[in-house]
Scaffold this motif. Structure first.
Motif, PDB file in Angstrom:
ATOM      1  N   ALA A 228       0.792  -1.240   0.000  1.00  0.00           N
ATOM      2  CA  ALA A 228       0.000   0.000   0.000  1.00  0.00           C
ATOM      3  C   ALA A 228       0.826   1.294   0.000  1.00  0.00           C
ATOM      4  O   ALA A 228       0.481   2.234  -0.701  1.00  0.00           O
ATOM      5  N   PRO A 229       1.919   1.368   0.777  1.00  0.00           N
ATOM      6  CA  PRO A 229       2.684   2.625   0.801  1.00  0.00           C
ATOM      7  C   PRO A 229       3.072   3.128  -0.581  1.00  0.00           C
ATOM      8  O   PRO A 229       3.030   4.323  -0.845  1.00  0.00           O
ATOM      9  N   LYS A 230       3.429   2.222  -1.490  1.00  0.00           N
ATOM     10  CA  LYS A 230       3.806   2.649  -2.840  1.00  0.00           C
ATOM     11  C   LYS A 230       2.627   3.311  -3.539  1.00  0.00           C
ATOM     12  O   LYS A 230       2.801   4.227  -4.328  1.00  0.00           O
ATOM     13  N   TYR A 231       1.428   2.814  -3.239  1.00  0.00           N
ATOM     14  CA  TYR A 231       0.257   3.321  -3.931  1.00  0.00           C
ATOM     15  C   TYR A 231      -0.272   4.615  -3.329  1.00  0.00           C
ATOM     16  O   TYR A 231      -1.178   5.229  -3.868  1.00  0.00           O
ATOM     17  N   LEU A 232       0.296   4.972  -2.207  1.00  0.00           N
ATOM     18  CA  LEU A 232      -0.140   6.207  -1.558  1.00  0.00           C
ATOM     19  C   LEU A 232       0.870   7.331  -1.720  1.00  0.00           C
ATOM     20  O   LEU A 232       0.558   8.495  -1.525  1.00  0.00           O
ATOM     21  N   ALA A 233       2.099   6.936  -2.107  1.00  0.00           N
ATOM     22  CA  ALA A 233       3.184   7.923  -2.141  1.00  0.00           C
ATOM     23  C   ALA A 233       2.912   9.079  -3.096  1.00  0.00           C
ATOM     24  O   ALA A 233       3.125  10.242  -2.765  1.00  0.00           O
ATOM     25  N   PHE A 234       2.464   8.735  -4.281  1.00  0.00           N
ATOM     26  CA  PHE A 234       2.219   9.787  -5.280  1.00  0.00           C
ATOM     27  C   PHE A 234       1.195  10.794  -4.765  1.00  0.00           C
ATOM     28  O   PHE A 234       1.361  12.012  -4.894  1.00  0.00           O
ATOM     29  N   THR A 235       0.129  10.278  -4.165  1.00  0.00           N
ATOM     30  CA  THR A 235      -0.917  11.159  -3.668  1.00  0.00           C
ATOM     31  C   THR A 235      -0.426  12.022  -2.515  1.00  0.00           C
ATOM     32  O   THR A 235      -0.799  13.186  -2.394  1.00  0.00           O
ATOM     33  N   CYS A 236       0.434  11.441  -1.668  1.00  0.00           N
ATOM     34  CA  CYS A 236       0.997  12.247  -0.581  1.00  0.00           C
ATOM     35  C   CYS A 236       1.771  13.427  -1.174  1.00  0.00           C
ATOM     36  O   CYS A 236       1.663  14.559  -0.707  1.00  0.00           O
TER      37      CYS A 236
END
Lengths: 152, 164
Positions: free
Chosen positions: B121-129
């Motif tokens: 999940a962290p990879k999929y949230l990084a861009f949005t962060c």
């Protein structure tokens, strides 16, 4: 953010960085007078800051920064505009150019803002760098030539 | 805002592209067992995109009153423009920390509806962060944005405002 100074035919446009207030784009038509406009614009920044900080009460319009005559010396009129992203645009117009109406200045700011947004979205542009966009240059030239008509 | 939605690419297109970017960045970092560099690359990408996006989105809006106003804008208009829905819940301690809760985060819905693939999940949230951090940065707000997931596809983004 950027400071874009565009000096027109007897007028100057400046876009100022939101944090450091340094100019990102400067162009002057009578290029020899560029230096003295720097001073004018930097002094106008104080008024700009003052206006932004007092605008908190009423939901002031984002373009309500028409300062009119910032200071009557040097027969220039200085207009300001601040975006939500804290980019400041300043246009300095020669006072003898009295035919310029408020809505014309507004539309000049609008065009500047649109061009600036395009520059921001350009992947080759790094925010904070001086603007070297040709599109911006062309737009500004367009503004200048509009005004030339009025200078007759 | 409706003008921006019309301009945005189709939602599915963005999701697929986003997933491919993650795969690409991940494979470029192959050999590294930790996600660290992959995540920070994605976050930096999101940052630059967020800067440009916010410039476009706020071109015609009225001036923001304060920090809370900016956060509300992020939760409503910004989130709607990018993800076609709003943030479901915004909480703050009024001291510079905001928690944005999205119960059905668009970029996670295709992954799982529970705990499967949680470690990815962290990879999929990084861009949005990065997107949020970039947007805030151009609005004059310096921040640190992190995200956490406990049960997909719900996630929380935490925004910590840094005093300049």
């Amino acid at each position: 953010m950027e400071i874009c100074k565009v000096f027109f035919h007897l007028s100057v446009s400046v876009i100022l960085s939101p944090l450091q207030n340094y100019p990102l784009y400067i162009r002057s038509v009578p290029s020899q007078s560029e230096l003295k406009f720097h001073y004018t614009v930097h002094t106008s920044l104080d008024v700009v800051e003052e206006k932004i900080s007092t605008a908190g009460k009423a939901m002031a319009e984002q373009r309500e920064l028409y300062l009119g005559l910032l200071y009557p010396t040097e027969d220039y009129k200085v207009y300001g505009y601040v975006t939500n992203s804290k980019v400041k645009f300043v246009i300095v117009v020669d006072s003898s150019n009295t035919s310029l109406r408020d809505n014309e200045i507004r539309s000049m700011f609008r065009k500047l803002h649109n061009s600036f947004t395009d520059v921001m979205c350009n992947p080759f542009y790094n925010p904070g760098d001086p603007i070297q966009s040709r599109a911006m240059f062309t737009m500004v030239s367009g503004l200048k030539s509009d005004k030339c008509g009025w200078l007759v | 805002p409706s003008v921006f939605i019309a301009d945005m690419a189709d939602e599915a297109l963005f999701q697929f592209l986003h997933n491919e970017v993650i795969q690409y960045v991940n494979s470029a970092e192959s050999g590294e067992t930790e996600n660290g560099r992959c995540v920070s690359k994605l976050e930096n990408m999101g940052f630059r995109v967020g800067q440009g996006l916010i410039e476009r989105f706020t071109k015609d809006t009225a001036r923001f009153k304060d920090e809370l106003d900016i956060m509300k804008f992020i939760c409503k208009d910004f989130w709607t423009c990018v993800f076609k829905k709003q943030i479901d819940n915004l909480r703050t301690n009024h001291q510079g920390i905001y928690v944005l809760q999205d119960n059905k985060f668009r970029l996670l819905t295709q992954l799982s509806t529970g705990k499967q693939y949680l470690e990815h999940a962290p990879k999929y949230l990084a861009f949005t962060c990065g997107l949020v951090r970039g947007g805030l940065s151009n609005l004059g707000v310096k921040s640190i944005v992190t995200a956490e997931v406990s049960v997909m596809p719900a996630c929380k983004f935490q925004v910590m405002i840094q005093k300049m």
